[in-house]
Design an enzyme around this catalytic site. Structure first.
Site, PDB file in Angstrom:
ATOM      1  N   TYR A  80       0.673  -1.254   0.011  1.00 36.44           N
ATOM      2  CA  TYR A  80       0.057  -0.098  -0.095  1.00 36.44           C
ATOM      3  C   TYR A  80       1.061   1.293   0.180  1.00 36.44           C
ATOM      4  O   TYR A  80       2.135   1.204   0.463  1.00 36.44           O
ATOM      5  CB  TYR A  80      -0.905   0.076   1.159  1.00 36.44           C
ATOM      6  CG  TYR A  80      -0.267   0.124   2.644  1.00 36.44           C
ATOM      7  CD1 TYR A  80      -0.855   1.145   3.281  1.00 36.44           C
ATOM      8  CD2 TYR A  80       0.091  -0.881   3.319  1.00 36.44           C
ATOM      9  CE1 TYR A  80      -0.478   1.432   4.725  1.00 36.44           C
ATOM     10  CE2 TYR A  80       0.533  -0.782   4.538  1.00 36.44           C
ATOM     11  CZ  TYR A  80       0.263   0.429   5.394  1.00 36.44           C
ATOM     12  OH  TYR A  80       0.570   0.543   6.610  1.00 36.44           O
ATOM     13  N   ARG A  95      -3.940  -4.896  -2.865  1.00 38.44           N
ATOM     14  CA  ARG A  95      -4.014  -6.333  -2.323  1.00 38.44           C
ATOM     15  C   ARG A  95      -4.797  -7.110  -2.626  1.00 38.44           C
ATOM     16  O   ARG A  95      -5.131  -8.401  -2.111  1.00 38.44           O
ATOM     17  CB  ARG A  95      -4.051  -6.270  -0.696  1.00 38.44           C
ATOM     18  CG  ARG A  95      -5.236  -5.401  -0.208  1.00 38.44           C
ATOM     19  CD  ARG A  95      -5.031  -5.104   1.156  1.00 38.44           C
ATOM     20  NE  ARG A  95      -4.817  -5.964   2.117  1.00 38.44           N
ATOM     21  CZ  ARG A  95      -4.385  -5.998   3.515  1.00 38.44           C
ATOM     22  NH1 ARG A  95      -4.541  -4.670   4.069  1.00 38.44           N
ATOM     23  NH2 ARG A  95      -4.108  -6.826   4.231  1.00 38.44           N
ATOM     24  N   GLY A 211      -9.814   9.318  19.098  1.00 44.51           N
ATOM     25  CA  GLY A 211      -8.576  10.104  18.297  1.00 44.51           C
ATOM     26  C   GLY A 211      -7.969  11.020  19.288  1.00 44.51           C
ATOM     27  O   GLY A 211      -7.588  10.416  20.544  1.00 44.51           O
ATOM     28  N   GLY A 238      -1.243   4.072  11.845  1.00 47.14           N
ATOM     29  CA  GLY A 238      -0.770   3.049  12.625  1.00 47.14           C
ATOM     30  C   GLY A 238      -0.858   3.318  14.254  1.00 47.14           C
ATOM     31  O   GLY A 238      -0.604   2.393  15.171  1.00 47.14           O
ATOM     32  N   ALA A 239      -1.356   4.374  14.678  1.00 47.68           N
ATOM     33  CA  ALA A 239      -1.387   4.859  15.962  1.00 47.68           C
ATOM     34  C   ALA A 239      -2.330   3.946  16.604  1.00 47.68           C
ATOM     35  O   ALA A 239      -2.272   3.716  17.721  1.00 47.68           O
ATOM     36  CB  ALA A 239      -1.663   6.276  16.290  1.00 47.68           C
ATOM     37  N   GLY A 240      -3.304   3.535  16.027  1.00 50.65           N
ATOM     38  CA  GLY A 240      -4.334   2.616  16.684  1.00 50.65           C
ATOM     39  C   GLY A 240      -4.029   1.435  17.075  1.00 50.65           C
ATOM     40  O   GLY A 240      -4.352   0.760  18.024  1.00 50.65           O
ATOM     41  N   ASP A 241      -2.912   0.944  16.142  1.00 50.10           N
ATOM     42  CA  ASP A 241      -2.345  -0.303  16.316  1.00 50.10           C
ATOM     43  C   ASP A 241      -1.469  -0.344  17.709  1.00 50.10           C
ATOM     44  O   ASP A 241      -1.530  -1.078  18.573  1.00 50.10           O
ATOM     45  CB  ASP A 241      -1.686  -0.984  15.391  1.00 50.10           C
ATOM     46  CG  ASP A 241      -2.731  -0.938  14.068  1.00 50.10           C
ATOM     47  OD1 ASP A 241      -3.807  -1.348  14.067  1.00 50.10           O
ATOM     48  OD2 ASP A 241      -2.026  -0.514  12.945  1.00 50.10           O
TER      49      ASP A 241
END
Length: 311
Positions: A80, A95, A211, A238-241
């Site tokens: 991606y 993908r 958020g 990526g911050a949520g992961d």
């Protein structure tokens, strides 16, 4: 997946230099858990190509066990493109027909589920019918040693020709559910934590992420909001992961509800300060001081792009 971000400034359509790194929701969580000192294993499928080698090598170098990764000799590794900026980065997925989309329930035979947490996301369910069958088989597996964690991870482009109603089925069958309030609004038409709890009543733990405002934990009779840490954001993907990893690590450690949410926010900060999907650890003394801070000290804290804490 292989991940490409702009390697020079300017409008994206004029960028000629791109930096190749790697990313992906579940692998991001695994890398963040390893960063926090936990044993983590990532199971997926990559193509028998240079990008697949790069992905496996990068995840392995983060301290994650990649022995369960399948190398597909026919399908390619997914990739991606991330148009990177602080306000929110558009992502272009390539993908369809990827190695990961070819996963099916036969992978269950290769999995050792003698773990404490099995973390899955709604992304896998969106990739193909066979991936959804694998997800349902994992949800149906006896949970003798583990809790099943599920992050909705809404990606509308992946669901353009699929039925997203299955996400409610999966979320309600999990033990721990993480969802952004914007995701819940898009999928379930509400961003209110209490209403989201009504939609998915069975998980023992529900975390609704707001958020930059913070996150709400609903667990038993507890409903707790914890403000996010103020961070100079480089780029948010990526911050949520990372939040999920911090929250899960603290949950496994038996931490208090407030400390679990703060752990999520602190780990998210490591990714908010980088263009990559996984950041570098914060100094341990800084993490300890913020986990132990009172409400006023936490609210006054500010993590700059240079990593300088100002209070």
């Amino acid at each position: 997946m292989a991940l490409f971000v702009p390697g020079e400034p300017g409008p994206v359509d004029q960028v000629r230099t791109w930096i190749r790194t790697v990313g992906g929701a579940e692998s991001n969580v695994a890398c963040n858990l390893a960063m926090l000192g936990l044993r983590a294993k990532w199971v997926s499928a990559v193509g028998q190509d240079a990008f697949g080698q790069a992905v496996v090598s990068a995840v392995r170098s983060s301290g994650v066990d990649v022995s369960g990764v399948v190398v597909d000799p026919v399908r390619p590794t997914g990739l991606y493109i991330k148009e990177s900026n602080a306000g929110g980065s558009p992502v272009r997925y390539y993908r369809r027909g990827s190695a990961a989309s070819g996963m099916d329930r036969s992978m269950l035979d290769q999995l050792d589920l003698n773990v404490r947490v099995l973390h899955l996301t709604g992304i896998t369910a969106a990739l193909s019918d066979s991936c959804l069958e694998l997800m349902r088989a994992l949800f149906a597996a006896p949970r003798e040693t583990f809790r099943l964690s599920f992050d909705l991870n809404w990606r509308p482009k992946l669901w353009s020709d699929r039925d997203p109603s299955v996400l409610r089925e999966l979320a309600d069958a999990a033990d721990i559910v993480l969802v952004g309030d914007d995701e819940a609004l898009a999928v379930w038409e509400t961003s209110d934590p209490a209403e989201i709890r009504r939609i998915v009543p069975h998980p023992s733990t529900l975390v609704v992420k707001h958020g930059s405002r913070g996150a709400t934990l609903i667990e038993g009779d507890i409903q707790l909001f914890q403000p996010a840490l103020r961070v100079d954001v480089v780029e948010p993907v990526g911050a949520g992961d990372a939040f999920a990893a911090g929250f899960l690590a603290a949950t496994l450690a038996g931490a208090s509800p407030e400390r679990r949410l703060r752990s999520g926010h602190l780990q998210a900060a490591t990714t908010l300060r980088t263009h990559d999907d996984v950041g570098t650890p914060l100094p341990s003394e800084l993490v300890t001081s913020l986990l132990d801070a009172d409400a006023d000290e936490w609210a006054a804290a500010h993590l700059t792009e240079q990593g300088v804490l100002q209070a």
